[in-house]
Design a protein around this motif. Structure first.
Motif, short mmCIF file in Angstrom:
data_model
loop_
_atom_site.label_atom_id
_atom_site.label_comp_id
_atom_site.label_asym_id
_atom_site.label_seq_id
_atom_site.Cartn_x
_atom_site.Cartn_y
_atom_site.Cartn_z
N THR A 199 0.82 -1.20 0.00
CA THR A 199 0.00 0.00 0.00
C THR A 199 0.86 1.25 0.00
O THR A 199 0.58 2.22 -0.72
CB THR A 199 -0.94 0.00 1.22
N GLU A 200 1.91 1.25 0.81
CA GLU A 200 2.81 2.41 0.85
C GLU A 200 3.53 2.59 -0.48
O GLU A 200 3.70 3.71 -0.97
CB GLU A 200 3.82 2.23 1.98
N THR A 206 1.80 6.61 -6.97
CA THR A 206 0.67 7.28 -7.61
C THR A 206 0.36 8.65 -7.03
O THR A 206 -0.45 9.38 -7.61
CB THR A 206 -0.59 6.40 -7.49
N SER A 207 0.98 9.01 -5.91
CA SER A 207 0.69 10.31 -5.31
C SER A 207 1.57 11.42 -5.86
O SER A 207 1.27 12.61 -5.65
CB SER A 207 0.86 10.24 -3.79
N ALA A 231 0.53 10.34 -14.73
CA ALA A 231 0.38 9.27 -15.72
C ALA A 231 0.31 7.89 -15.08
O ALA A 231 0.21 6.89 -15.78
CB ALA A 231 1.54 9.30 -16.72
N ILE A 232 0.34 7.82 -13.73
CA ILE A 232 0.26 6.54 -13.02
C ILE A 232 -0.91 6.61 -12.05
O ILE A 232 -1.01 7.54 -11.24
CB ILE A 232 1.58 6.24 -12.27
N TYR A 233 -1.78 5.61 -12.11
CA TYR A 233 -2.99 5.58 -11.28
C TYR A 233 -3.15 4.20 -10.66
O TYR A 233 -2.60 3.21 -11.14
CB TYR A 233 -4.23 5.91 -12.13
N LYS A 234 -3.96 4.15 -9.61
CA LYS A 234 -4.40 2.89 -9.03
C LYS A 234 -5.82 2.61 -9.51
O LYS A 234 -6.58 3.53 -9.81
CB LYS A 234 -4.38 2.96 -7.50
N VAL A 365 -1.60 1.73 -14.97
CA VAL A 365 -2.57 1.48 -13.90
C VAL A 365 -2.02 0.38 -13.00
O VAL A 365 -1.66 -0.70 -13.46
CB VAL A 365 -3.94 1.07 -14.47
N LEU A 366 -1.94 0.67 -11.70
CA LEU A 366 -1.40 -0.25 -10.71
C LEU A 366 -2.52 -0.83 -9.86
O LEU A 366 -3.64 -0.32 -9.87
CB LEU A 366 -0.39 0.48 -9.82
#
Length: 387
Positions: A199-200, A206-207, A231-234, A365-366
């Protein structure tokens, strides 16, 4: 009659490398209609995790398997094959664990057993695509003496966080604070809890915001600008983007943005050389924007979607697909006089010569916290059979 119930304690979503725990209860029920209830016996019970791999024969060409053993066994055999009767082949399986031997249950008696196993680190993520499917299941096999084996399957979902085993979280970028209400020996640190560390790591990736600006233009001139904040999201996040048409000299009549996945079959496994990728659309925004100076869109990444991944057979990539409809000639906006007292009705042109063009913007996307994904999962955490 014996009822067998298997329940995943923490929900149906897990990370590779995480420990799965399942409680399996065996009960000899007493019903109101039973007149001569007696004791029931089971010879043995065993549990195992496996991943089933299935492909579309029209899209994927797999080499001949070196394993000549079929997955389907006869009903009277005593071999525990967890994927018996399922389509595809088993590409990953944990060693079977025996729950008990020679179990006797009196009427109304119930006994429970705990099954714990680590989800293999080298496994693929759960995926249900147009060409390839990876499905994880926990299978419990049990058998009466001189009777066929009965199988109880509990499907679950698996996320893969790449690089998790080698990740070193910087001490100055800690995201999740420690719990001040726990003693030091009870406190859960990111070194001992895989989910917390994942999670970290995902939040750290993504933050970080990095403004990306793109000029939108075609052969006739500039249409406008597009801005996206990262450009990176969950999965479960919203993708936000803004358009600025105020500086363009080509009027934009309409645009659409689609959140899509591209399912690429690796070249060695393609049924036809150069076959196109398989596209799936997960969300779409469309807007008419003539005389609009600025606007924006928001597209949610579904929690049920599969994050980006790659295996030897298939890879999944995410993208934003843009489509623009522009006018070939300037379209004059309605003019309103400063001291206009009468109501004026403006009617748009009945016919406009237009151009269309499209653009694809790759994104990544992660996964997300598996506990969060469990809340909205369509999979149930339990299953049962009667033998």
């Amino acid at each position: 009659m014996i009822e067998v119930v298997a329940k995943l304690l923490r929900g149906p979503v897990f990370l590779t490398g995480e420990e799965l725990e399942c409680v399996i209860a065996f009960t000899n029920p007493v019903t109101a209609h039973s007149t001569s209830a007696g004791s029931e016996m089971l010879a043995w019970a065993s549990a195992q995790i496996h991943c089933q791999f299935h492909t579309s024969e029209s899209r994927v060409s797999l080499p001949p398997s070196e394993d000549t053993k079929y997955d389907v066994q006869a009903e009277n055999e005593t071999v525990f094959v967890p994927n018996r009767g399922e389509r595809g082949k088993c590409i990953l399986a944990t060693p079977p664990k025996i729950l008990f031997c020679d179990l006797r249950l009196e009427p109304g008696e119930s006994k429970s057993y705990s099954y714990c196993e680590t989800v293999p680190l080298d496994g693929p993520p759960s995926f249900r695509g147009l060409s390839v499917k990876y499905a994880y299941k926990l299978t419990v096999g049990c058998q009466r003496v001189n009777s066929p084996i009965k199988l109880l399957r509990v499907p679950f979902r698996v996320f893969v966080v790449y690089g998790l085993e080698n990740y070193q979280f910087p001490p100055d970028e800690a995201v999740a604070p420690t719990n001040p209400f726990l003693d030091e020996d009870e406190s859960i640190t990111k070194d001992t809890r895989l989910v917390d560390l994942a999670t970290e790591m995902l939040m750290s990736s993504t933050s970080r915001r990095s403004l990306h600006l793109y000029n939108i233009s075609n052969v006739r001139g500039k249409v406008g600008k597009f801005c996206i904040f990262k450009a990176i999201y969950k999965i479960g996040e919203d993708i936000l983007g803004t358009f600025d048409f105020s500086e363009g000299n080509i009027p934009c009549l309409q645009f659409s943005v689609s959140l899509q996945t591209e399912e690429h079959i690796q070249e060695d496994y393609q049924r036809k050389p150069g076959q196109p990728v398989s596209l799936s659309t997960h969300a779409r925004h469309q807007e008419s924007c003539l005389h609009t100076a600025k606007t924006h869109f928001s597209l949610p990444v579904p929690l049920s979607a599969t994050p980006s991944f790659m295996t030897t057979v298939v890879s999944l990539k995410w993208r934003l697909h843009f489509e623009f409809v522009t006018a070939r000639e300037p379209v004059e906006p309605p003019t309103v006089l400063e001291n206009q007292s009468e109501i004026i009705t403006w009617t748009g042109a009945g016919k406009i010569d237009v151009d269309t063009f499209s653009w694809d913007l790759p994104i990544k996307v992660l996964p997300t916290n598996p506990v969060l994904a469990s809340y909205v999962s369509q999979l149930t955490s339990f299953n049962s059979i009667t033998i």
